[in-house]
Design an enzyme around this catalytic site. Structure first.
Site, PDB file in Angstrom:
ATOM      1  N   TYR A 163      17.528  -9.421 -33.329  1.00 12.54           N
ATOM      2  CA  TYR A 163      18.010  -8.176 -32.864  1.00 12.54           C
ATOM      3  C   TYR A 163      16.882  -7.021 -32.917  1.00 12.54           C
ATOM      4  O   TYR A 163      16.610  -6.315 -31.946  1.00 12.54           O
ATOM      5  CB  TYR A 163      19.389  -7.665 -33.667  1.00 12.54           C
ATOM      6  N   LYS A 167      14.930  -4.715 -29.789  1.00 13.98           N
ATOM      7  CA  LYS A 167      14.847  -3.413 -29.656  1.00 13.98           C
ATOM      8  C   LYS A 167      13.445  -2.750 -29.943  1.00 13.98           C
ATOM      9  O   LYS A 167      13.182  -1.679 -29.382  1.00 13.98           O
ATOM     10  CB  LYS A 167      15.954  -2.921 -30.774  1.00 13.98           C
TER      11      LYS A 167
END
Length: 245
Positions: A163, A167
């Site tokens: 994750y 990003k």
């Protein structure tokens, strides 16, 4: 009427962002992977008095779905003023770098990074026809390599192999795209809405969706003299909400 497309807009932060922009007179396309959920969200906004909303089916991880969404939107508008790349997935909570499945890495990056790239490129033609195009890439504080290297950071112990890096990649793309379009009217920024209580984190977040959406809207509506190629966060305390990369 000015227009905006928000991916992942059928619930949580995306839905609240749609509501706040609709309240400011924008026609909002609510992007949703599940069109029935998108239509239910649109009906909810219409019942609240926001008539200028429409659900659009879009699975950002599927290029064919993105292309179909672009065709649907293009038949109704000649230009797009704001694109908010909000859709994202966590990929589970067990993301040890030494053990995470490459399949999970691919899945998370395909939505959080490649999905945003696919959507941005697909809608670039419509954005370029706007007099003041804006792109907000919804990111996370977990994308900051500077903060992840600081033991004093309150989220220092929260590391993820999929994750956070997805990003970080999105942040890097934001910088590169903003530089490419630096001599145009585009304003392109990465915005972290902060640790918000949503389904995404099983409602363990401390912030509200209203406050989370507010910072996204702030940079979606930035003026001609506003920033571009920057990284902002709701979790920064001080006069500025600019985050370290």
């Amino acid at each position: 009427m000015q227009t905006v497309l928000i991916t992942g807009a059928n619930k949580s932060i995306g839905f609240e962002t749609a509501k706040q922009l609709a309240a400011q007179g924008y026609f909002v396309f609510l992007g949703s992977r599940d069109i029935k959920k998108g239509e239910a969200a649109a009906d909810q906004l219409k019942a609240a008095g926001y008539s200028q909303v429409q659900a659009v089916q879009i699975n950002v991880a599927d290029p064919a779905s993105v292309a179909a969404a672009k065709d649907t939107v293009s038949k109704q508008i000649s230009s797009l003023d704001i694109l908010i790349n909000n859709a994202g997935i966590m990929g589970g909570y067990q993301q040890m770098p030494s053990a995470i499945s490459p399949d999970v890495l691919h899945e998370v990056f395909n939505t959080n990074f490649f999905g945003a790239v696919h959507v941005t490129q697909a809608f670039m033609e419509l954005l370029k026809k706007s007099g003041a195009p804006r792109i907000v890439n919804v990111t996370s504080g977990l994308a900051s390599l500077t903060l992840h290297s600081d033991p004093a950071w309150k989220y220092y112990a929260i590391k993820s192999a999929a994750y956070g890096p997805s990003k970080t990649a999105l942040n890097a793309y934001t910088v590169a795209l903003a530089y490419e379009l630096r001599d145009t009217a585009f304003k392109i920024n990465a915005v972290d809405p902060g640790y918000t209580a949503t389904d995404f984190n099983q409602h363990r977040g401390t912030g509200s969706v209203e406050n989370a959406a507010r910072i996204i809207v702030k940079y979606a509506l930035t003026g001609a003299d506003g920033p571009t190629g920057k990284y902002f966060s709701n979790d920064i305390n001080g006069e500025s909400d600019e985050s370290p990369w």
